[in-house]
Design a protein around this motif. Structure first.
Motif, PDB file in Angstrom:
ATOM      1  N   THR A   1      40.407  38.701  40.127  1.00  0.00           N
ATOM      2  CA  THR A   1      41.773  38.495  40.610  1.00  0.00           C
ATOM      3  C   THR A   1      42.334  39.777  41.201  1.00  0.00           C
ATOM      4  N   ALA A   2      42.010  40.902  40.546  1.00  0.00           N
ATOM      5  CA  ALA A   2      42.487  42.187  41.073  1.00  0.00           C
ATOM      6  C   ALA A   2      41.904  42.426  42.465  1.00  0.00           C
TER       7      ALA A   2
ATOM      8  N   VAL B   1      39.850  38.379  35.489  1.00  0.00           N
ATOM      9  CA  VAL B   1      40.950  39.306  35.775  1.00  0.00           C
ATOM     10  C   VAL B   1      40.501  40.336  36.812  1.00  0.00           C
ATOM     11  N   ALA B   2      39.264  40.830  36.673  1.00  0.00           N
ATOM     12  CA  ALA B   2      38.754  41.793  37.648  1.00  0.00           C
ATOM     13  C   ALA B   2      38.675  41.153  39.036  1.00  0.00           C
TER      14      ALA B   2
ATOM     15  N   VAL C   1      44.059  42.835  45.964  1.00  0.00           N
ATOM     16  CA  VAL C   1      43.918  43.995  46.853  1.00  0.00           C
ATOM     17  C   VAL C   1      43.601  43.523  48.277  1.00  0.00           C
TER      18      VAL C   1
END
Ligand code: HEM
Ligand SMILES: [Cu+2]
Lengths: 573, 49
Positions: free
Chosen positions: A548-549, A545-546, A553
């Motif tokens: 993907t963030a 998830v990190a 961005v």
């Protein structure tokens, strides 16, 4: 190792099928001997064309690197034609047919529908590819791979391409016939495995691709023979891209299927949700092909509605599919790693991955290069408005060397580290070199892609022999072409190493018949680990998830930076 | 395949390669090829100055 492999495709013992199959010593699966033969033929041919394309790549890069400027002008365009066709069409299509023959037999415990059909397809493809290469090198087809009319090549060129297309279509037919027979005879239970499903998506897209190939190439061939009138150049461009763009989407499907397969082989990862993955493939099948329109974004004869619908609104469903795969592949790996006990922090599992396994390292690099570079640039460049500042610059070439080279070609190379030991039944020679090969190739192509992209951002065109004649480009553009050139040296070295390893192994690798293949390394399991222990933990994939963030961005920044660049073209003061 | 026990629609679609083949060929042919072809046919010849 063998336990992960067996778990991937549980074999069902069917004595009737034994005679024409063998039992794999590593996986215990039944391998159809006819399919195996054609997997070998197609894979070897693929590597030969990769070699030709790789030599051409070196010559091209050393010419576009303006400080070196190696080739003469006529040979630059000749070699550019050679490179495009051998890489994009021959290497990829031959390898794909090999993947298809694998995916419709072993995972389904089925036998290839027909060896005769396989021969027919293979013979057409080889004949066609040889014709094309012969006539290019003879200097009678300097038309680049797109062969846009009114440029005209020798008829053999078009005939060769038609043969490659019909030959591939014959192979695709064999694939579907095998699927049909396997289902009819119930060689497997329930749905086909995910790898086969991904290959089916690839095969469907291949049908669309090759139909367009036939529609555009046959009248062009008859024109080159003087039998019919010249097809309309704009019509040619439109139908040609139904071939040219879509052949790349065949790769994308095959590549994603390879990601899932290698993730499972090396870490035991299983898709977190199979239906979601399959639905993503469905989105590819339905929507990825229409994006062909992005090649015509500056063509005047088609309207904005057609362009925007086909490259944006509807096509974003296919982009969504890529993002789903780009998330679920690492997420499934993270879950598997955490369940194996690698739970430290956000990224402890990353450190514990089997990085020394070249297939795994290649697959990871493929995901990263394809997603972060290829995907982000692709969506941005495919936006109608932004395209006007990038069309026909080296930014385009920079984009697709991240997708078809860093993404697909690297994934296919990664797969070879399993295909050769399992199908040719020889263990790799020179294993330390194999472990660095994906890094060399992937790192090199990353530089190629970045160098091309930045040079393109400064306006350097693609398909241009000499940029100094215009006097428009300064030191920065030349520096970026140098970055591209250095990257090319590394990438071509990685490519040659790959070819050397494959050929050396096929000829002289130690035979592994009667025992499992030599292990490349799989993720370790720590004491006390339990499979399925995290099935209900919604934060089990927080590392992904990190990541993907971070991806989103980057995507947003790049996208809006390009709108800004577009706005700067006509400053209003 | 036996559909006596009704499976969810999505699963039935995903398990049917022939339906996928038809849809996969039809959609791009309509959206890209046929529509684009019509656009080309409708282009007016340029008026000579
Ligand atoms: C070994 C690594 C590679 C290097 C260093 C490389 C380098 C290049 C260079 C310098 C160009 C010419 C750009 C221009 O002047 O317009 C080019 C074009 C191209 N390359 Fe590669 N390439 C590599 C691998 C590949 C692979 C594996 C594929 C396909 C799977 C591929 C597909 C293409 C295509 C389609 C073109 C455009 C041809 C055209 O404009 O007609 N390349 N490449
Ligand atoms: Cu495209």
């Amino acid at each position: 190792m063998s336990s992960t492999l067996t778990a991937t495709f549980p074999a069902s013992p069917d004595p009737a099928a034994r005679a024409l199959t063998r039992k794999c010593d590593t996986t215990g699966l039944n391998v159809c001997l006819e399919a195996e033969r054609f997997i070998k033929f197609n894979a070897v041919s693929a590597v030969v064309f990769l070699l030709i394309g790789g030599i051409a790549a070196l010559l091209l890069a050393l010419t576009r690197w303006q400080a070196v400027h190696l080739l003469r002008v006529d040979w630059f365009y000749r070699i550019l034609t050679l490179h495009g066709l051998n890489m994009l069409i021959f290497w990829i299509l031959f390898f794909e047919v090999a993947v298809l023959y694998f995916a419709c037999t072993t995972p389904l415990n089925a036998r290839l529908f027909s060896a005769k059909v396989a021969w027919a397809g293979f013979a057409q493809m080889v004949t066609g590819a040889l014709m094309v290469n012969y006539i290019i090198l003879k200097g009678q087809a300097d038309v680049l791979m797109t062969s846009y009319l009114p440029l005209l090549a020798h008829p053999l060129f078009y005939l060769g391409i038609i043969l490659v297309a019909t030959g591939t279509l014959t192979g695709v037919f064999n694939f579907f016939a095998t699927l049909y027979v396997a289902r009819r005879d119930r060689t497997y239970e329930g749905s086909v495995p995910l790898v086969t499903f991904g290959a089916t998506a690839a095969a469907i897209i291949a049908v669309v691709t090759l139909l367009h190939g036939a529609i555009v190439m046959i009248p062009t061939f008859t024109f080159s023979m003087g039998w019919t009138a010249q097809p309309d150049p704009m019509w040619y461009r439109m139908i040609w891209w139904g071939l040219g763009h879509q052949s790349q989407q065949v790769n994308v499907c095959a590549m994603v299927a390879v990601w899932y397969l290698i993730a499972q082989l090396a870490t035991g990862a299983r898709p977190i949700n199979e239906t979601v993955c399959r639905t993503a493939f469905l989105l590819y099948v339905l929507f990825i092909n229409i994006a062909s329109a992005h090649h015509l974004l500056v063509d005047p004869a088609v309207g904005a509605t057609w362009k925007i619908w086909n490259t944006s609104y509807a096509m974003y469903l296919a982009v969504l599919a890529s993002m789903i795969h780009g998330f679920t592949v690492p997420a499934s790996v993270e879950l598997a790693m955490r369940e194996k006990g690698h739970t430290k922090g956000l990224f402890g599992w990353v450190v514990a991955l089997p990085w020394r396994n070249p297939a795994f390292a290649g697959a990871v690099l493929s995901v990263l290069i394809f997603g972060f570079i290829g995907g982000i640039t692709g969506v941005t460049l495919g936006t109608q408005q932004i395209n006007i500042i990038a069309h026909n610059t080296l930014r385009i070439t920079g984009h697709f060397h991240a997708t078809v080279v860093g993404g697909t070609s690297l994934a296919f190379m990664a797969l070879a580290y399993y295909v050769i030991p399992l199908i040719f039944r020889r263990d790799f020679i020179w294993r330390p070199a194999a472990r660095i090969q994906p890094w060399l190739f992937g790192g090199g192509i990353l530089l190629v892609s970045l160098g091309m992209s930045f040079a393109g951002s400064m306006g350097v065109p693609r398909r241009i022999y000499d940029i100094d004649q215009s006097g428009a480009f300064g030191a920065a553009a030349h520096l970026m072409l140098g970055v591209m050139g250095l990257g090319a040296l590394a990438a071509v070295a990685g490519l040659l190493l790959f070819v050397l390893l494959c050929v050396g192994t096929i000829l002289a690798g130690e035979r592994n018949e009667g025992r499992p293949m030599a292990d490349w390394g799989v993720a370790s399991t720590l004491a006390g680990a339990r499979e399925g222990s995290l099935a209900d933990d919604h934060w089990a994939v927080k590392g992904t998830v990190a990541l993907t963030a971070v991806f989103l961005v980057c995507f947003a920044v790049y996208y809006f930076a390009n709108w800004k660049a577009l706005a700067d073209v006509w400053p209003v003061r | 395949m036996n559909h006596q026990t009704k499976e969810p629609l999505l699963k039935r679609v995903l398990d049917n390669p022939w339906l996928l083949l038809v849809l996969g060929v039809l959609i791009p042919f309509l959206s890209y090829t046929a529509w684009g072809w019509i656009e080309l046919v409708l282009v007016q010849p340029a008026a000579l100055p």
